[in-house]
Design a protein around this motif. Sequence first.
Motif, PDB file in Angstrom:
ATOM      1  N   ASP A  46      -8.991  12.125   3.349  1.00  0.00           N
ATOM      2  CA  ASP A  46      -7.726  12.827   3.153  1.00  0.00           C
ATOM      3  C   ASP A  46      -7.028  13.031   4.491  1.00  0.00           C
ATOM      4  O   ASP A  46      -5.803  12.885   4.587  1.00  0.00           O
ATOM      5  N   CYS A  47      -7.799  13.380   5.531  1.00  0.00           N
ATOM      6  CA  CYS A  47      -7.224  13.525   6.874  1.00  0.00           C
ATOM      7  C   CYS A  47      -6.680  12.192   7.371  1.00  0.00           C
ATOM      8  O   CYS A  47      -5.602  12.129   7.979  1.00  0.00           O
ATOM      9  N   GLN A  48      -7.425  11.134   7.128  1.00  0.00           N
ATOM     10  CA  GLN A  48      -6.993   9.808   7.554  1.00  0.00           C
ATOM     11  C   GLN A  48      -5.646   9.444   6.938  1.00  0.00           C
ATOM     12  O   GLN A  48      -4.743   8.935   7.619  1.00  0.00           O
ATOM     13  N   LYS A  49      -5.483   9.732   5.655  1.00  0.00           N
ATOM     14  CA  LYS A  49      -4.220   9.408   4.991  1.00  0.00           C
ATOM     15  C   LYS A  49      -3.088  10.307   5.479  1.00  0.00           C
ATOM     16  O   LYS A  49      -1.930   9.864   5.596  1.00  0.00           O
ATOM     17  N   MET A  50      -3.388  11.570   5.805  1.00  0.00           N
ATOM     18  CA  MET A  50      -2.361  12.467   6.326  1.00  0.00           C
ATOM     19  C   MET A  50      -1.857  11.987   7.686  1.00  0.00           C
ATOM     20  O   MET A  50      -0.662  12.079   7.990  1.00  0.00           O
ATOM     21  N   VAL A  51      -2.762  11.483   8.523  1.00  0.00           N
ATOM     22  CA  VAL A  51      -2.342  10.928   9.815  1.00  0.00           C
ATOM     23  C   VAL A  51      -1.431   9.721   9.597  1.00  0.00           C
ATOM     24  O   VAL A  51      -0.413   9.562  10.267  1.00  0.00           O
ATOM     25  N   PHE A  52      -1.782   8.880   8.631  1.00  0.00           N
ATOM     26  CA  PHE A  52      -0.946   7.717   8.315  1.00  0.00           C
ATOM     27  C   PHE A  52       0.443   8.152   7.849  1.00  0.00           C
ATOM     28  O   PHE A  52       1.463   7.587   8.282  1.00  0.00           O
ATOM     29  N   GLN A  53       0.518   9.160   6.990  1.00  0.00           N
ATOM     30  CA  GLN A  53       1.813   9.602   6.480  1.00  0.00           C
ATOM     31  C   GLN A  53       2.691  10.206   7.566  1.00  0.00           C
ATOM     32  O   GLN A  53       3.919  10.165   7.466  1.00  0.00           O
ATOM     33  N   VAL A 292     -18.434  -4.547   1.200  1.00  0.00           N
ATOM     34  CA  VAL A 292     -17.635  -3.446   0.658  1.00  0.00           C
ATOM     35  C   VAL A 292     -16.177  -3.805   0.867  1.00  0.00           C
ATOM     36  O   VAL A 292     -15.744  -4.038   2.000  1.00  0.00           O
ATOM     37  N   SER A 293     -15.431  -3.873  -0.198  1.00  0.00           N
ATOM     38  CA  SER A 293     -14.018  -4.237  -0.083  1.00  0.00           C
ATOM     39  C   SER A 293     -13.259  -3.130   0.643  1.00  0.00           C
ATOM     40  O   SER A 293     -13.548  -1.948   0.474  1.00  0.00           O
ATOM     41  N   TYR A 294     -12.290  -3.514   1.454  1.00  0.00           N
ATOM     42  CA  TYR A 294     -11.491  -2.531   2.175  1.00  0.00           C
ATOM     43  C   TYR A 294     -10.024  -2.697   1.805  1.00  0.00           C
ATOM     44  O   TYR A 294      -9.562  -3.795   1.474  1.00  0.00           O
ATOM     45  N   ALA A 295      -9.294  -1.587   1.828  1.00  0.00           N
ATOM     46  CA  ALA A 295      -7.861  -1.573   1.530  1.00  0.00           C
ATOM     47  C   ALA A 295      -7.196  -0.642   2.539  1.00  0.00           C
ATOM     48  O   ALA A 295      -7.322   0.581   2.430  1.00  0.00           O
ATOM     49  N   GLU A 296      -6.544  -1.217   3.514  1.00  0.00           N
ATOM     50  CA  GLU A 296      -6.006  -0.452   4.643  1.00  0.00           C
ATOM     51  C   GLU A 296      -4.967   0.563   4.166  1.00  0.00           C
ATOM     52  O   GLU A 296      -3.980   0.223   3.515  1.00  0.00           O
ATOM     53  N   ASN A 297      -5.229   1.851   4.491  1.00  0.00           N
ATOM     54  CA  ASN A 297      -4.302   2.956   4.219  1.00  0.00           C
ATOM     55  C   ASN A 297      -3.980   3.115   2.733  1.00  0.00           C
ATOM     56  O   ASN A 297      -2.898   3.606   2.378  1.00  0.00           O
ATOM     57  N   ARG A 298      -4.914   2.750   1.856  1.00  0.00           N
ATOM     58  CA  ARG A 298      -4.649   2.823   0.416  1.00  0.00           C
ATOM     59  C   ARG A 298      -5.334   4.019  -0.256  1.00  0.00           C
ATOM     60  O   ARG A 298      -5.309   4.116  -1.485  1.00  0.00           O
ATOM     61  N   PHE A 299      -5.932   4.898   0.505  1.00  0.00           N
ATOM     62  CA  PHE A 299      -6.588   6.059  -0.088  1.00  0.00           C
ATOM     63  C   PHE A 299      -5.541   6.979  -0.735  1.00  0.00           C
ATOM     64  O   PHE A 299      -4.454   7.167  -0.195  1.00  0.00           O
ATOM     65  N   VAL A 300      -5.883   7.560  -1.883  1.00  0.00           N
ATOM     66  CA  VAL A 300      -4.994   8.474  -2.588  1.00  0.00           C
ATOM     67  C   VAL A 300      -5.413   9.906  -2.269  1.00  0.00           C
ATOM     68  O   VAL A 300      -6.530  10.322  -2.603  1.00  0.00           O
ATOM     69  N   ASN A 301      -4.524  10.650  -1.618  1.00  0.00           N
ATOM     70  CA  ASN A 301      -4.839  12.012  -1.208  1.00  0.00           C
ATOM     71  C   ASN A 301      -4.988  12.945  -2.408  1.00  0.00           C
ATOM     72  O   ASN A 301      -4.402  12.707  -3.471  1.00  0.00           O
ATOM     73  N   VAL A 302      -5.733  14.020  -2.181  1.00  0.00           N
ATOM     74  CA  VAL A 302      -5.834  15.052  -3.187  1.00  0.00           C
ATOM     75  C   VAL A 302      -4.464  15.697  -3.360  1.00  0.00           C
ATOM     76  O   VAL A 302      -3.686  15.821  -2.409  1.00  0.00           O
ATOM     77  N   LYS A 303      -4.142  16.083  -4.563  1.00  0.00           N
ATOM     78  CA  LYS A 303      -2.804  16.560  -4.895  1.00  0.00           C
ATOM     79  C   LYS A 303      -2.570  17.973  -4.369  1.00  0.00           C
ATOM     80  O   LYS A 303      -3.142  18.938  -4.858  1.00  0.00           O
TER      81      LYS A 303
END
Length: 416
Positions: A46-53, A292-303
Amino acid sequence: MQSYCIVPLIGDRAWQCLIKYALEPAHEALFHARSYGFRAGRSAHDCQKMVFQNLNSTSNGKNKKILELDIERCFDRIGHTSLMSMIIAPQSIKTGLWKCLKSGTNPDFPDQGTPQGGCISPLFANIVLNGIEDIHSSVRYADDMVFFLKPNDNAQLILDRITKFLAIRGLNVKAAKTRLVSATDGFDFLGWHFQVQKNGKFRCVPSEDNFKAFKAKVKTIVNNSNYGARVKVEKLTPIIRGWRNYHRFCKMDGSRFSLWFISYRTFKAFLKEPKMNRYEAERMVKQAFPTVSYAENRFVNVKGDASPFNGDIVYWSQRESKHYDGITAKTLLRQNHTCGYCGLKFADGERIHLHHMNGKHDDWKPSNLLAIHQSCHQYIHMSKRKKPRMSKAGCGENLHAQIEQRGATGNTAHRL
């Protein structure tokens, strides 16, 4: 100078765990939405995705600066008085917590610190640091946090406000490790290296320290002459899979992070084993290095500020089910993320098991698989032993008829 160490007993640790379960729901309702460390239903991703956003091209991340904040010995310097004033609990619980805080503290700092290694200490840190996110745009994982500054933001003013916030709680900023860097220069956070390229493209890869530590751990196992090839495979598989799963939302292509050189070195080591040919070595390397398949910056943050304690069972059941892949994920989707035995949602964090309806564990047809709770799976096989009539595979025929009937009628019996 005489030193001593107070080790909590099993009873003390159990009491701390029970109190943690009692305090957590009340404080989860107050915790900030951008706090992710040691909280139910939240993770470092979740932190990783927040940094991306905050640093991607649409947010004009290449013009931003990052304030990396380091709190000096956070768990050892939390003020007891300020902590107790923030805890939501009856006086009887507060009295026990006060004794707990005083029993294992550093004699040089009797009014500061939390139990070392205690399961309740991360909750104490979240309670004390809650609200620091309101000072400026930021993301926090326990005591690790970064602040995102626009070109016109005053870094010194923000740092002064942070220092004042921490001083009330008995904490202070460690100036030696607190620094202000440009997003284009990059920074390390939670084992990742974040950087915005000159063209505005956001990149996230495993940090140098993280990769070195991982490489050293793998090298120690591969070069250990006391282990045979099969033992090395058993020890390497969970390490490789865990590392790849943690970094699966990074940019993982290229020979370095795809672990080509490490896997080739392992292959050469396996070939030195007696009676080992290249085909067997290749098979074992593939087993030791699971893909393990990877998807760059595709994590879905908690709402938002959602929490497993807010009663939204459907949302959390579907979110927890996404942690599984392959045949388990397909079975969960077919069952609408509910247990095939009791009919309840998978929302309590319990592990999900695949049950073979006909008792044949080599039959992986979708029609033969049922996703159920771990406790339900144990109850099914416990019930089998009590039945005098069994099939050759060891599954009670009447029990499976009940399960099939339950799946057809949608009966949601009480879970045992």
